[in-house]
Design a protein around this motif. Structure first.
Motif, PDB file in Angstrom:
ATOM      1  N   GLN A 128     -13.486   1.177  -9.084  1.00  7.38           N
ATOM      2  CA  GLN A 128     -12.976   1.582 -10.392  1.00  7.38           C
ATOM      3  C   GLN A 128     -14.090   2.461 -11.074  1.00  7.38           C
ATOM      4  O   GLN A 128     -13.571   3.479 -11.859  1.00  7.38           O
ATOM      5  N   ARG A 129     -15.273   2.687 -10.638  1.00  9.48           N
ATOM      6  CA  ARG A 129     -16.327   3.297 -11.270  1.00  9.48           C
ATOM      7  C   ARG A 129     -16.191   5.025 -10.677  1.00  9.48           C
ATOM      8  O   ARG A 129     -16.589   5.890 -11.412  1.00  9.48           O
ATOM      9  N   PHE A 130     -15.233   5.166  -9.714  1.00 10.39           N
ATOM     10  CA  PHE A 130     -14.838   6.417  -9.307  1.00 10.39           C
ATOM     11  C   PHE A 130     -13.490   6.884  -9.519  1.00 10.39           C
ATOM     12  O   PHE A 130     -13.363   8.111  -9.147  1.00 10.39           O
ATOM     13  N   ARG A 131     -12.677   6.136 -10.096  1.00 15.65           N
ATOM     14  CA  ARG A 131     -11.297   6.507 -10.297  1.00 15.65           C
ATOM     15  C   ARG A 131     -10.944   7.631 -11.277  1.00 15.65           C
ATOM     16  O   ARG A 131     -10.262   8.403 -10.976  1.00 15.65           O
ATOM     17  N   ARG A 134      -9.420  14.864 -10.086  1.00 12.22           N
ATOM     18  CA  ARG A 134      -9.944  16.146 -10.351  1.00 12.22           C
ATOM     19  C   ARG A 134     -10.441  16.605  -8.917  1.00 12.22           C
ATOM     20  O   ARG A 134     -10.005  17.766  -8.380  1.00 12.22           O
ATOM     21  N   HIS A 135     -10.936  15.603  -8.133  1.00 15.98           N
ATOM     22  CA  HIS A 135     -11.521  16.008  -6.870  1.00 15.98           C
ATOM     23  C   HIS A 135     -10.384  16.465  -5.972  1.00 15.98           C
ATOM     24  O   HIS A 135     -10.294  17.186  -5.027  1.00 15.98           O
ATOM     25  N   ARG A 136      -9.104  15.694  -5.907  1.00 14.99           N
ATOM     26  CA  ARG A 136      -8.004  15.928  -5.319  1.00 14.99           C
ATOM     27  C   ARG A 136      -7.520  17.495  -5.551  1.00 14.99           C
ATOM     28  O   ARG A 136      -7.062  17.975  -4.580  1.00 14.99           O
ATOM     29  N   LEU A 161       0.873  -1.235   0.011  1.00 11.23           N
ATOM     30  CA  LEU A 161      -0.188   0.070   0.133  1.00 11.23           C
ATOM     31  C   LEU A 161       0.900   1.241   0.084  1.00 11.23           C
ATOM     32  O   LEU A 161       0.632   2.151  -0.670  1.00 11.23           O
ATOM     33  N   ILE A 162       1.803   1.351   1.038  1.00 13.62           N
ATOM     34  CA  ILE A 162       2.582   2.495   1.053  1.00 13.62           C
ATOM     35  C   ILE A 162       3.532   2.933  -0.244  1.00 13.62           C
ATOM     36  O   ILE A 162       4.153   1.725  -0.550  1.00 13.62           O
ATOM     37  N   GLY A 163       3.448   4.031  -0.744  1.00 12.54           N
ATOM     38  CA  GLY A 163       4.152   4.417  -1.967  1.00 12.54           C
ATOM     39  C   GLY A 163       3.235   4.377  -3.196  1.00 12.54           C
ATOM     40  O   GLY A 163       3.956   4.455  -4.259  1.00 12.54           O
ATOM     41  N   ASN A 164       2.261   3.733  -3.125  1.00 11.76           N
ATOM     42  CA  ASN A 164       1.200   3.579  -4.243  1.00 11.76           C
ATOM     43  C   ASN A 164       0.041   4.491  -4.177  1.00 11.76           C
ATOM     44  O   ASN A 164      -0.408   4.942  -3.087  1.00 11.76           O
ATOM     45  N   PRO A 165      -0.371   4.852  -5.453  1.00 12.19           N
ATOM     46  CA  PRO A 165      -1.615   5.917  -5.518  1.00 12.19           C
ATOM     47  C   PRO A 165      -2.586   5.320  -4.734  1.00 12.19           C
ATOM     48  O   PRO A 165      -2.996   4.212  -4.424  1.00 12.19           O
ATOM     49  N   ILE A 166      -3.503   6.559  -4.056  1.00 14.23           N
ATOM     50  CA  ILE A 166      -4.552   6.170  -3.072  1.00 14.23           C
ATOM     51  C   ILE A 166      -5.792   5.770  -3.984  1.00 14.23           C
ATOM     52  O   ILE A 166      -6.535   5.006  -3.438  1.00 14.23           O
ATOM     53  N   GLU A 167      -5.572   5.832  -5.351  1.00 14.57           N
ATOM     54  CA  GLU A 167      -6.712   5.402  -6.189  1.00 14.57           C
ATOM     55  C   GLU A 167      -6.839   3.898  -5.912  1.00 14.57           C
ATOM     56  O   GLU A 167      -7.922   3.457  -6.704  1.00 14.57           O
ATOM     57  N   MET A 168      -5.967   3.185  -5.519  1.00 11.55           N
ATOM     58  CA  MET A 168      -6.154   1.700  -5.549  1.00 11.55           C
ATOM     59  C   MET A 168      -7.182   1.372  -4.387  1.00 11.55           C
ATOM     60  O   MET A 168      -7.642  -0.055  -4.431  1.00 11.55           O
ATOM     61  N   LEU A 169      -7.703   2.147  -3.796  1.00  8.65           N
ATOM     62  CA  LEU A 169      -8.714   1.942  -2.692  1.00  8.65           C
ATOM     63  C   LEU A 169      -9.918   2.413  -3.010  1.00  8.65           C
ATOM     64  O   LEU A 169     -10.906   2.386  -2.256  1.00  8.65           O
ATOM     65  N   VAL A 170      -9.830   3.094  -4.175  1.00  5.62           N
ATOM     66  CA  VAL A 170     -11.268   3.545  -4.768  1.00  5.62           C
ATOM     67  C   VAL A 170     -11.829   2.817  -5.629  1.00  5.62           C
ATOM     68  O   VAL A 170     -11.108   2.189  -6.614  1.00  5.62           O
ATOM     69  N   ALA A 196     -23.679  12.997   3.584  1.00  8.87           N
ATOM     70  CA  ALA A 196     -24.851  13.115   2.555  1.00  8.87           C
ATOM     71  C   ALA A 196     -24.337  12.279   1.119  1.00  8.87           C
ATOM     72  O   ALA A 196     -25.132  12.480   0.289  1.00  8.87           O
ATOM     73  N   LEU A 197     -23.269  11.475   1.055  1.00  2.91           N
ATOM     74  CA  LEU A 197     -22.864  10.730  -0.022  1.00  2.91           C
ATOM     75  C   LEU A 197     -22.759   9.348   0.365  1.00  2.91           C
ATOM     76  O   LEU A 197     -22.607   9.002   1.215  1.00  2.91           O
ATOM     77  N   ASN A 198     -22.707   8.568  -0.842  1.00  2.31           N
ATOM     78  CA  ASN A 198     -22.630   7.229  -0.676  1.00  2.31           C
ATOM     79  C   ASN A 198     -21.241   6.734  -1.107  1.00  2.31           C
ATOM     80  O   ASN A 198     -21.007   6.530  -2.311  1.00  2.31           O
ATOM     81  N   LEU A 199     -20.277   6.843  -0.162  1.00  2.00           N
ATOM     82  CA  LEU A 199     -18.928   6.717  -0.538  1.00  2.00           C
ATOM     83  C   LEU A 199     -18.503   5.166  -0.271  1.00  2.00           C
ATOM     84  O   LEU A 199     -19.079   4.680   0.811  1.00  2.00           O
ATOM     85  N   PHE A 200     -17.512   4.499  -1.139  1.00  2.00           N
ATOM     86  CA  PHE A 200     -17.346   3.134  -0.964  1.00  2.00           C
ATOM     87  C   PHE A 200     -15.698   3.065  -1.277  1.00  2.00           C
ATOM     88  O   PHE A 200     -15.164   3.872  -1.795  1.00  2.00           O
ATOM     89  N   GLY A 201     -15.369   2.129  -0.321  1.00  2.00           N
ATOM     90  CA  GLY A 201     -13.733   1.685  -0.323  1.00  2.00           C
ATOM     91  C   GLY A 201     -13.857   0.390  -0.923  1.00  2.00           C
ATOM     92  O   GLY A 201     -14.703  -0.450  -1.164  1.00  2.00           O
TER      93      GLY A 201
END
Length: 776
Positions: free
Chosen positions: A75-78, A83-85, A64-73, A100-105
């Motif tokens: 696929q449909r949100f990546r 842009r959000h970042r 995990l460490i050293g990799n993009p945080i997108e690996m925890l997001v 108020a959002l439906n967020l997923f890991g």
């Protein structure tokens, strides 16, 4: 440098560093936080993560460490995440994500789970960084969905009633729900009316006088207000309405809203209006069809003179007709005695089956058994008419009027009674519908309360900790019996985790999505346990100020766990046995059978077989409970599990108390493993909680003086020292010997299955008097 040990914010006038104590506290929060904590740099690369992050997402640190945080997001949100970042770094601030959002890991294994996220920007010498706090909210979402489903079921029932406008108001009178009956009567669609104030249904004169607000005030004060008056439809036309406004209160008694029932009675005859008004009044207070139709019979006597009237309703559970007297001329009160009639051998039954009226000028000449008309002839009735109660192609029963005069009725009386029976059938159908709604509402409200309590309840299914053969055998038994509906009797000493086993059975069963209801028979006074199990009607006994749904009824289609079943009063045991066999109950003070479909799990630390022999427990209930016995092994027979349990409990309690205990002295562990733990896992956990409290550093301080030295090779205590488990332990050993085909030693022998030494098992076989013929 610790995970939160950052250089100073750029541009600070004076550099300050946190104290060592503060830094140590922050590091411990990072290490032991129940939430995942991630630190990412400005480009979204993970620079550090706490242990909870690795556990939650399933990654090792180097994955995990050293990799993009997108690996925890997922696929449909990546695609949108970078842009959000960028937007966040352009306007950094502490921000709650998920309220108020439906967020997923996204876990390493590809599964998704709902999360809430808090973002906190920090500035370091290396540039901007973000601390992310992530919480798994799977259980909360699941519980909220269950609550939503229960509310939806109740709403569907209300919407199925088309003859009434039924809707809910908030405390101020704004409309919250709208059923099809309301749309038909008042002309508004849900989109047009939801959120508006209910005063728009009143005439301008009523609005000017403040009548709507006065209705809300009186309903809040008295609980319920019924009235009739003019109301206004969407198109401006008026209709005469009968309305009932009822206050809805929370557990503290505060008014949270109102329910409103409205009927259009403009075109009904005056007599029919009186009957339906009386029906509505009684139903919304305490459903009593006899009282409602008694009033109806009084008005009907002006149309068809008669001396008595009866209402027969078909009972699907018994296949018989339940007959109630509506009135009896010359008697001080209507007869209260209910009569059961064969649907194939009585005038009421013939009208019910053939859907045709029956006219008898001489009741005593009825060709069937005299018993079928005895309830009439005992009153001196000579002639009578029976007509079927038909409602929307359903036959509900039969209506009868009788006279003490011979040839008192003619064909036209039968025709007129048939027309009246249509109105009676509608009233009866509505009465039964309202009764079902009231009962289901009460049950759903109590189930909802249970589910709300379960949102924060720690089920601790994962706390079935251990690797011993004996425990694995018990878990295999649970996996075997859970998919069935068989009754399970869990036997074991106090503190062996019998409730956890019961919850595991429920969780693995087809009833897992229904309610798990528990009742400790030893924790409730004997005089109250019957009410807790079966419920009671209002006024059933002194103090019964409202109807109460019992645990059996509340567990309908779910699981009922009766702990300490050996403490169930002897006089209640036949009633419980009947409920299990007949699958129906009656509330205290009630007369109507209520179907219940429950899966029963019972637990005890007592020797029920001995209690049966001593006439302290009914043998028929014992054999009904003992369909599938499970023996929860005591901790002294799971000595190999003690190190695992010690580490588990120390970790739990040290984390809860904010301590960091990393070492358990070997001598302490040896003493813990030698001790016999008569109080089993509960005693072990309480002892370790006390040890954590006493520990001041990273080493667990075990008060060894409280543990007696026990020789590891010392023979086990005589089973007779705990005679209440003699029979259960004997049966458990015999079953293991049978499964091992009589083999005691070896990998597949009975000793290995039970988690015992071969010599210990041989000793037990001798002490318990187990013969070879019993298992070979």
């Amino acid at each position: 440098m610790g995970p939160f040990e950052f250089p100073e914010v750029a541009g600070s006038a004076q550099k300050r560093s946190p104290s060592r104590f503060a830094q140590s506290t922050i590091d411990k929060l990072f290490e032991f936080s129940p939430d995942a904590i991630l630190i990412t740099d400005g480009s979204g690369v993970v620079r550090d993560a706490n242990p909870r992050t690795l556990e939650m997402f399933g990654y090792a640190p180097d994955e995990l460490i050293g990799n993009p945080i997108e690996m925890l997001v997922p696929q449909r949100f990546r695609g949108a995440h970078p842009r959000h970042r960028e937007n966040y770094h352009a306007h950094p601030r502490a921000r709650q994500m998920g309220a108020a959002l439906n967020l997923f890991g996204l876990r390493k294994n590809g599964t998704e789970f709902p999360v809430d996220i808090m973002l906190k920007p920090v500035q370091t010498d290396s540039g901007a960084a973000v601390v992310s706090f992530i919480r798994d909210v799977s259980e909360q979402r699941e519980a909220q969905e269950n609550l939503r489903q229960n509310d939806l079921r109740l709403r569907n029932i209300l919407e199925s009633i088309g003859d009434y406008a039924i809707y809910l108001l908030d405390r101020d009178g704004h409309i919250l729900t709208w059923n099809p009956g309301a749309q038909r009567i008042k002309g508004y669609t849900p989109d047009e009316i939801l959120g508006l104030h209910f005063s728009r249904f009143f005439t301008s004169e009523d609005q000017a006088s403040g009548h709507p607000a006065d209705l809300l005030r009186r309903a809040a004060l008295h609980g319920r207000v019924e009235e009739e008056g003019w109301r206004v439809r969407k198109d401006g036309s008026r209709f005469w309405a009968n309305t009932v406004l009822t206050a809805i209160r929370d557990s503290t008694g505060a008014v949270t809203g109102f329910s409103k029932v409205t009927r259009d009675v403009t075109e009904r005859k005056q007599a029919q209006e009186a009957m339906i008004a009386e029906l509505s009044s009684v139903l919304l207070a305490n459903v009593d069809i006899r009282k409602v139709l008694g009033a109806f019979s009084a008005s009907m006597r002006h149309v068809i003179p008669h001396d008595a009237a009866t209402l027969a309703l078909f009972d699907e559970a018994t296949g018989k007709l339940r007959v109630q007297f509506l009135s009896a001329a010359g008697e001080p009160d209507p007869l209260q005695q209910e009569v059961l009639l064969d649907a194939n051998a009585s005038p009421s039954g013939q009208a019910f089956r053939t859907r045709r009226p029956i006219l008898l000028n001489r009741i005593d000449r009825w060709p069937f058994a005299r018993e079928s008309v005895k309830h009439l002839t005992d009153l001196g009735l000579v002639s009578g008419i029976w007509v079927p109660l038909l409602h929307r192609e359903r036959t509900l029963g039969a209506l009868m009027v009788g006279s003490r005069q011979e040839n008192a009725f003619k064909e036209h009386d039968a025709e007129l009674l048939g027309q009246i029976a249509g109105q009676v059938a509608m009233a009866v159908n509505n009465a039964l519908a309202f009764k079902r709604i009231a009962e289901l509402r009460d049950r759903l409200n109590q189930e909802k309360q249970y589910l709300e309590d379960e949102i924060n309840l720690e089920h601790r299914f994962e706390d079935i900790v251990g690797e011993s053969t004996g425990l694995r055998n018990v878990l295999r038994q649970i996996e075997t019996v859970a998919p069935t509906d068989a009754t399970v009797l869990i036997q074991g000493e106090t503190g062996t985790g019998k409730e956890l086993l019961a919850r595991a059975i429920h969780r693995l069963s087809p009833r897992a999505d229904r309610t798990f209801i528990k009742l400790n028979c030893a924790a409730i006074p004997a005089g109250l346990i019957e009410s807790e199990l079966f419920g009671h009607e209002k006024g059933a006994f002194t103090g019964a100020i409202a109807r109460k749904i019992g645990r059996l009824e509340l567990a309908h289609e779910g699981t009922l766990f009766l702990d300490e079943i050996g403490e169930l009063p002897l006089e209640l045991q036949p009633k419980l046995l009947r409920a299990l066999q007949e699958r129906e109950i009656e509330r205290l003070g009630g007369t109507r059978p209520i179907p219940v479909n429950v899966r029963l799990i019972a637990a005890t630390n007592r020797d029920l077989a001995r209690m049966v022999a001593e006439k302290q427990f009914r043998s028929d209930l014992f054999y009904r409970l003992k369909v599938f016995p499970v023996f929860a092994p005591p901790l002294r027979e799971r000595a190999g599990d003690i190190p695992v349990l010690v580490r588990h409990f120390v970790t739990r309690h040290s984390r809860r108390m904010g301590k960091s205990i990393e070492t358990i002295p070997p001598e302490a562990m040896q003493a813990l493993c030698r001790w016999k733990w008569p109080g089993n896992i509960r005693e072990l956990e309480n002892f370790l909680e006390r040890a954590v409290i006493l520990s001041r550093g990273s080493v667990l301080h075990v008060p060894l003086v409280e543990l007696e030295d026990v020789d590891e090779d010392e023979p086990e205590e005589e089973t007779a020292a705990n005679p209440t488990l003699h029979a259960a332990e004997r049966e458990h050993i015999v079953r293991a010997l049978r499964e091992a085909k009589g083999m005691i030693g070896g990998v597949n022998g009975a000793a290995a299955r039970l988690g015992l030494k071969r010599t210990t098992l041989n000793s037990k076989i001798k002490k318990l008097g187990i013969e070879r013929s019993e298992y070979m």
